[in-house]
Scaffold this motif. Sequence first.
Motif, PDB file in Angstrom:
ATOM      1  N   ILE A   1       0.829  -1.207   0.000  1.00 61.09           N
ATOM      2  CA  ILE A   1       0.000   0.000   0.000  1.00 61.09           C
ATOM      3  C   ILE A   1       0.867   1.262   0.000  1.00 61.09           C
ATOM      4  O   ILE A   1       0.607   2.200  -0.746  1.00 61.09           O
ATOM      5  N   ILE A   2       1.912   1.280   0.807  1.00 54.89           N
ATOM      6  CA  ILE A   2       2.653   2.544   1.004  1.00 54.89           C
ATOM      7  C   ILE A   2       3.968   2.609   0.215  1.00 54.89           C
ATOM      8  O   ILE A   2       4.643   3.652   0.228  1.00 54.89           O
ATOM      9  N   GLY A   3       4.340   1.509  -0.463  1.00 52.23           N
ATOM     10  CA  GLY A   3       5.581   1.529  -1.264  1.00 52.23           C
ATOM     11  C   GLY A   3       6.769   1.877  -0.395  1.00 52.23           C
ATOM     12  O   GLY A   3       6.896   1.370   0.716  1.00 52.23           O
ATOM     13  N   ASN A   4       7.601   2.825  -0.864  1.00 50.38           N
ATOM     14  CA  ASN A   4       8.771   3.186  -0.056  1.00 50.38           C
ATOM     15  C   ASN A   4       8.643   4.581   0.562  1.00 50.38           C
ATOM     16  O   ASN A   4       9.641   5.237   0.855  1.00 50.38           O
ATOM     17  N   LEU A   5       7.410   5.019   0.789  1.00 44.88           N
ATOM     18  CA  LEU A   5       7.210   6.316   1.449  1.00 44.88           C
ATOM     19  C   LEU A   5       7.730   6.225   2.886  1.00 44.88           C
ATOM     20  O   LEU A   5       7.564   5.186   3.536  1.00 44.88           O
ATOM     21  N   PRO A   6       8.345   7.292   3.402  1.00 44.06           N
ATOM     22  CA  PRO A   6       8.875   7.238   4.771  1.00 44.06           C
ATOM     23  C   PRO A   6       7.755   7.060   5.805  1.00 44.06           C
ATOM     24  O   PRO A   6       6.751   7.777   5.746  1.00 44.06           O
ATOM     25  N   GLU A   7       7.963   6.121   6.721  1.00 47.07           N
ATOM     26  CA  GLU A   7       6.944   5.806   7.735  1.00 47.07           C
ATOM     27  C   GLU A   7       6.574   7.064   8.528  1.00 47.07           C
ATOM     28  O   GLU A   7       7.438   7.853   8.898  1.00 47.07           O
ATOM     29  N   LEU A   8       5.290   7.241   8.758  1.00 41.30           N
ATOM     30  CA  LEU A   8       4.705   8.337   9.550  1.00 41.30           C
ATOM     31  C   LEU A   8       4.822   9.717   8.873  1.00 41.30           C
ATOM     32  O   LEU A   8       4.502  10.727   9.481  1.00 41.30           O
ATOM     33  N   SER A   9       5.299   9.746   7.628  1.00 36.85           N
ATOM     34  CA  SER A   9       5.380  11.041   6.929  1.00 36.85           C
ATOM     35  C   SER A   9       3.978  11.433   6.453  1.00 36.85           C
ATOM     36  O   SER A   9       3.097  10.579   6.310  1.00 36.85           O
ATOM     37  N   PRO A  10       3.746  12.738   6.177  1.00 37.19           N
ATOM     38  CA  PRO A  10       2.438  13.153   5.660  1.00 37.19           C
ATOM     39  C   PRO A  10       2.037  12.367   4.407  1.00 37.19           C
ATOM     40  O   PRO A  10       0.887  11.956   4.282  1.00 37.19           O
ATOM     41  N   ALA A  11       2.999  12.116   3.492  1.00 31.54           N
ATOM     42  CA  ALA A  11       2.668  11.380   2.257  1.00 31.54           C
ATOM     43  C   ALA A  11       2.268   9.939   2.581  1.00 31.54           C
ATOM     44  O   ALA A  11       1.366   9.372   1.941  1.00 31.54           O
ATOM     45  N   TRP A  12       2.912   9.349   3.559  1.00 30.38           N
ATOM     46  CA  TRP A  12       2.609   7.969   3.995  1.00 30.38           C
ATOM     47  C   TRP A  12       1.160   7.899   4.498  1.00 30.38           C
ATOM     48  O   TRP A  12       0.375   7.049   4.070  1.00 30.38           O
ATOM     49  N   PHE A  13       0.790   8.846   5.368  1.00 28.21           N
ATOM     50  CA  PHE A  13      -0.579   8.842   5.909  1.00 28.21           C
ATOM     51  C   PHE A  13      -1.611   9.126   4.814  1.00 28.21           C
ATOM     52  O   PHE A  13      -2.686   8.533   4.796  1.00 28.21           O
ATOM     53  N   ARG A  14      -1.263  10.048   3.898  1.00 27.08           N
ATOM     54  CA  ARG A  14      -2.229  10.377   2.831  1.00 27.08           C
ATOM     55  C   ARG A  14      -2.468   9.165   1.930  1.00 27.08           C
ATOM     56  O   ARG A  14      -3.592   8.905   1.512  1.00 27.08           O
ATOM     57  N   GLN A  15      -1.408   8.414   1.653  1.00 25.05           N
ATOM     58  CA  GLN A  15      -1.542   7.231   0.800  1.00 25.05           C
ATOM     59  C   GLN A  15      -2.405   6.155   1.492  1.00 25.05           C
ATOM     60  O   GLN A  15      -3.266   5.525   0.872  1.00 25.05           O
ATOM     61  N   ILE A  16      -2.180   5.981   2.803  1.00 26.75           N
ATOM     62  CA  ILE A  16      -2.970   4.997   3.560  1.00 26.75           C
ATOM     63  C   ILE A  16      -4.458   5.362   3.517  1.00 26.75           C
ATOM     64  O   ILE A  16      -5.327   4.520   3.293  1.00 26.75           O
ATOM     65  N   GLU A  17      -4.713   6.652   3.693  1.00 25.89           N
ATOM     66  CA  GLU A  17      -6.108   7.121   3.713  1.00 25.89           C
ATOM     67  C   GLU A  17      -6.751   6.982   2.326  1.00 25.89           C
ATOM     68  O   GLU A  17      -7.878   6.473   2.206  1.00 25.89           O
ATOM     69  N   ALA A  18      -6.030   7.387   1.281  1.00 24.68           N
ATOM     70  CA  ALA A  18      -6.591   7.320  -0.082  1.00 24.68           C
ATOM     71  C   ALA A  18      -6.890   5.867  -0.448  1.00 24.68           C
ATOM     72  O   ALA A  18      -7.964   5.546  -0.980  1.00 24.68           O
ATOM     73  N   TYR A  19      -5.956   4.979  -0.125  1.00 22.93           N
ATOM     74  CA  TYR A  19      -6.126   3.558  -0.469  1.00 22.93           C
ATOM     75  C   TYR A  19      -7.318   2.960   0.293  1.00 22.93           C
ATOM     76  O   TYR A  19      -8.128   2.228  -0.270  1.00 22.93           O
ATOM     77  N   ARG A  20      -7.397   3.306   1.565  1.00 21.82           N
ATOM     78  CA  ARG A  20      -8.447   2.716   2.409  1.00 21.82           C
ATOM     79  C   ARG A  20      -9.851   3.014   1.866  1.00 21.82           C
ATOM     80  O   ARG A  20     -10.671   2.132   1.709  1.00 21.82           O
ATOM     81  N   TYR A  21     -10.101   4.300   1.562  1.00 25.97           N
ATOM     82  CA  TYR A  21     -11.472   4.628   1.174  1.00 25.97           C
ATOM     83  C   TYR A  21     -11.759   4.328  -0.301  1.00 25.97           C
ATOM     84  O   TYR A  21     -12.925   4.258  -0.699  1.00 25.97           O
ATOM     85  N   ALA A  22     -10.681   4.112  -1.092  1.00 24.62           N
ATOM     86  CA  ALA A  22     -10.909   3.637  -2.463  1.00 24.62           C
ATOM     87  C   ALA A  22     -11.273   2.152  -2.439  1.00 24.62           C
ATOM     88  O   ALA A  22     -12.130   1.709  -3.207  1.00 24.62           O
ATOM     89  N   THR A  23     -10.650   1.384  -1.531  1.00 24.07           N
ATOM     90  CA  THR A  23     -10.927  -0.068  -1.520  1.00 24.07           C
ATOM     91  C   THR A  23     -12.112  -0.424  -0.615  1.00 24.07           C
ATOM     92  O   THR A  23     -12.758  -1.449  -0.820  1.00 24.07           O
TER      93      THR A  23
END
Length: 260
Positions: free
Chosen positions: A29-51
């Motif tokens: 889901i998060i690829g190689n985005l740095p853990e706990l970074s804003p981009a990491w959280f945004r990707q988790i959120e986008a993926y969650r509500y798309a799936t």
Amino acid sequence: MNSGMKSEFINEAVNAFWEQEACGTQESIIGNLPELSPAWFRQIEAYRYATEPYIHSIAQFTRHSGSTVLEVGVGAGTDHVQWARAGARCYGVDLTQKAIDTTEAHLSLYGLQSSLHRIDAETLPFPNNFFDVVYSWGVIHHAASPERIIAEIRRVLKPGGTFLGMMYGRHSLVACKLWIKYALFEGSPWKSLTHVIAHHMESPGTKAYTCRELKALFSEFSTVQATPIMTVYDRKRLPSWFCKWIPDDFGWFIGLQATR
Ligand SMILES: C[S@@+](CC[C@H](N)C(=O)[O-])C[C@H]1O[C@@H](n2cnc3c(N)ncnc32)[C@H](O)[C@@H]1O
């Protein structure tokens, strides 16, 4: 429904499993985005509500602005952020430190707040009749004693308060696919759906239910609605023409709405 696992060991194993990484934060889901970074959280959120778009139809976060809300099993805190954004007074619990730390970081990214506690939800550290809403998405079926968590949820809800959540459905395509892989193809077709789910779905001892069983678990509530949901996990690797003919009744998620 006996999975053959000793209940006293389940929560320890569940804790060890979910401490490895917060739910919904796997590399796919998060690829190689740095853990706990804003981009990491945004990707988790986008993926969650798309799936899992149906989360919004069950939770209806914005309808509960101003309510006192407890989330049981916050995971990476994605839904918890929605409760806080919607203006709820938030409380959250989880069995693991990983989930608490991730949720804290997720909330602070947006300047949001919640009272978070690392505890086993089989005993909730809150007074009777305290919450307007208790929410729990994909959590209770991981516990050694889901019955105890449900009794605790009822105790801390105000009379007329609402429980919203999701638990796994046993008579589902996900469960059938697990059975084909871990029972039929391994030459043990006598193994039950309950057995393969307990041994091969996420943390050890995972349970899954029928709508009727869930209604019985919530029978102390004054109303309970159990709604099966066909998920992307059911449809995965199956031809779309086949999935089109399978009713939602065979979905892996069962949405729950109950009134104390
Ligand atoms: C599948 S994840 C779901 C997390 C989040 N609700 C979501 O949908 O992403 C299950 C979560 O439940 C937590 N959990 C499992 N058993 C628990 C228990 N007995 N008490 C509190 N939390 C528990 C785990 O630590 C994990 O964070």
